[in-house]
Design a protein around this motif. Structure first.
Motif, PDB file in Angstrom:
ATOM      1  N   HIS A  66       0.839  -1.216   0.000  1.00 45.71           N
ATOM      2  CA  HIS A  66       0.000   0.000   0.000  1.00 45.71           C
ATOM      3  C   HIS A  66       0.870   1.261   0.000  1.00 45.71           C
ATOM      4  O   HIS A  66       0.549   2.258   0.666  1.00 45.71           O
ATOM      5  N   ALA A  70      -0.157   5.252   0.807  1.00 41.63           N
ATOM      6  CA  ALA A  70       0.583   6.014   1.818  1.00 41.63           C
ATOM      7  C   ALA A  70       1.099   7.325   1.242  1.00 41.63           C
ATOM      8  O   ALA A  70       1.134   8.357   1.936  1.00 41.63           O
ATOM      9  N   SER A  74       0.189  10.993   2.631  1.00 45.39           N
ATOM     10  CA  SER A  74       1.287  11.889   3.045  1.00 45.39           C
ATOM     11  C   SER A  74       1.179  13.239   2.358  1.00 45.39           C
ATOM     12  O   SER A  74       1.411  14.288   2.973  1.00 45.39           O
ATOM     13  N   ASP A  81      -2.139   8.375   9.328  1.00 44.30           N
ATOM     14  CA  ASP A  81      -2.916   7.427   8.525  1.00 44.30           C
ATOM     15  C   ASP A  81      -2.015   6.718   7.515  1.00 44.30           C
ATOM     16  O   ASP A  81      -2.195   5.523   7.252  1.00 44.30           O
ATOM     17  N   ALA A  82      -1.053   7.456   6.972  1.00 38.61           N
ATOM     18  CA  ALA A  82      -0.115   6.857   6.010  1.00 38.61           C
ATOM     19  C   ALA A  82       0.720   5.768   6.672  1.00 38.61           C
ATOM     20  O   ALA A  82       0.947   4.690   6.095  1.00 38.61           O
ATOM     21  N   GLU A  83       1.168   6.046   7.888  1.00 35.33           N
ATOM     22  CA  GLU A  83       1.965   5.040   8.616  1.00 35.33           C
ATOM     23  C   GLU A  83       1.122   3.817   8.963  1.00 35.33           C
ATOM     24  O   GLU A  83       1.611   2.678   8.914  1.00 35.33           O
ATOM     25  N   VAL A  85      -1.481   2.621   7.268  1.00 34.53           N
ATOM     26  CA  VAL A  85      -1.954   1.853   6.124  1.00 34.53           C
ATOM     27  C   VAL A  85      -0.868   0.968   5.524  1.00 34.53           C
ATOM     28  O   VAL A  85      -1.169  -0.025   4.855  1.00 34.53           O
ATOM     29  N   VAL A  86       0.389   1.295   5.762  1.00 37.37           N
ATOM     30  CA  VAL A  86       1.499   0.550   5.149  1.00 37.37           C
ATOM     31  C   VAL A  86       1.648  -0.825   5.791  1.00 37.37           C
ATOM     32  O   VAL A  86       1.607  -0.958   7.016  1.00 37.37           O
ATOM     33  N   ASP A 206      -4.179   2.652  -4.696  1.00 40.20           N
ATOM     34  CA  ASP A 206      -3.038   1.747  -4.807  1.00 40.20           C
ATOM     35  C   ASP A 206      -2.662   1.501  -6.256  1.00 40.20           C
ATOM     36  O   ASP A 206      -1.487   1.262  -6.579  1.00 40.20           O
TER      37      ASP A 206
END
Length: 255
Positions: A66, A70, A74, A81-83, A85-86, A206
């Motif tokens: 993902h 991310a 960002s 949220d980016a951290e 989802v990864v 994605d």
């Protein structure tokens, strides 16, 4: 003039799958395309097998980790949220191959530039026509701007115009798959109808972030391909005229 029938360094050839040839490239441009999407740099220097495998790897690992999602989060300032989802199990597999793709395409460009210098010195004649059961390949002048226009309509069409059959159909297949998985066409239709919130909900980020790279590379590489193909055509014509007319003392120029 080298009339050796078995050259050590041929400059190019026409095959059933399109035109192949060597020419000078800027290594940093190749590295940049590898950074945009691993595999594009290798395809740009005609290392197709490695390029196809790296692109398939990029699609697999990037979507599983993902990374594109991310990136979107960002850019909108949603770093937490980016951290979240990864997927770090896939992310750690991504870094080494990504850096390798950039380094290897850069190094390959430098080596091919050296090869080009040797091929120019050897000056082996280029075969202007290739006839096979699969394809009728022949050299002719093409318009570089048309390659860009076709690529912007559908990535891959510009490569077909520049006689790069295998690469063109591969890029087209990638674009169709990515556009379908990203719901790209549905989002465009919703945007034309003014339903922007619905378009944002439809999109799969994605996959969506691959589309700018596909459009950009297809337009640039097909444009360069047509320019270099025109140079090969001019070089073959000039070599033929030198051999058939300038170097034959008995030739009488018609009035």
């Amino acid at each position: 003039m080298n009339n050796n029938r078995h050259p050590r360094h041929p400059k190019g050839a026409l095959t059933a799958f399109g035109a192949l040839g060597t020419h000078l490239r800027a290594p940093w441009v190749t590295a940049w395309w590898s950074a945009a999407l691993p595999g594009f740099g290798h395809m740009f220097v005609s290392s197709h097998l490695k390029g196809f495998i790296l692109i398939a790897w990029e699609f697999l690992v990037n979507t599983q980790a993902h990374i594109n999602m991310a990136i979107v989060l960002s850019f909108t300032g949603r770093f937490q949220d980016a951290e979240a989802v990864v997927d770090h199990r896939w992310l750690l597999l991504y870094a080494a191959v990504y850096v390798y793709a950039i380094w290897d395409s850069y190094s390959e460009t430098i080596e091919q530039n050296k090869y080009y210098v040797l091929a120019e010195r050897e000056d082996y004649p280029i075969t202007p026509v290739k006839i096979s059961a699969l394809e009728f390949g022949y050299g002719k002048k093409r318009v570089p701007l048309l390659a860009i226009i076709w690529s912007l309509l559908t990535p891959g069409l510009g490569h077909l115009y520049s006689k790069k059959i295998l690469e063109g159909f591969f890029i087209m297949a990638c674009f169709i798959a990515v556009a379908y998985l990203a719901h790209f066409c549905e989002a465009i239709e919703a945007s034309f109808l003014g339903e922007f919130n619905r378009a944002k909900l439809l999109v799969n980020y994605d996959w969506l972030l691959f589309i700018p790279s596909l459009y950009g590379y297809s337009a640039y590489a097909s444009y360069v391909g047509v320019v270099e193909l025109n140079k090969f055509y001019d070089a073959e014509q000039a070599r033929f005229l030198r051999q058939e007319y300038m170097m034959k003392s008995k030739f009488i120029m018609p009035i």
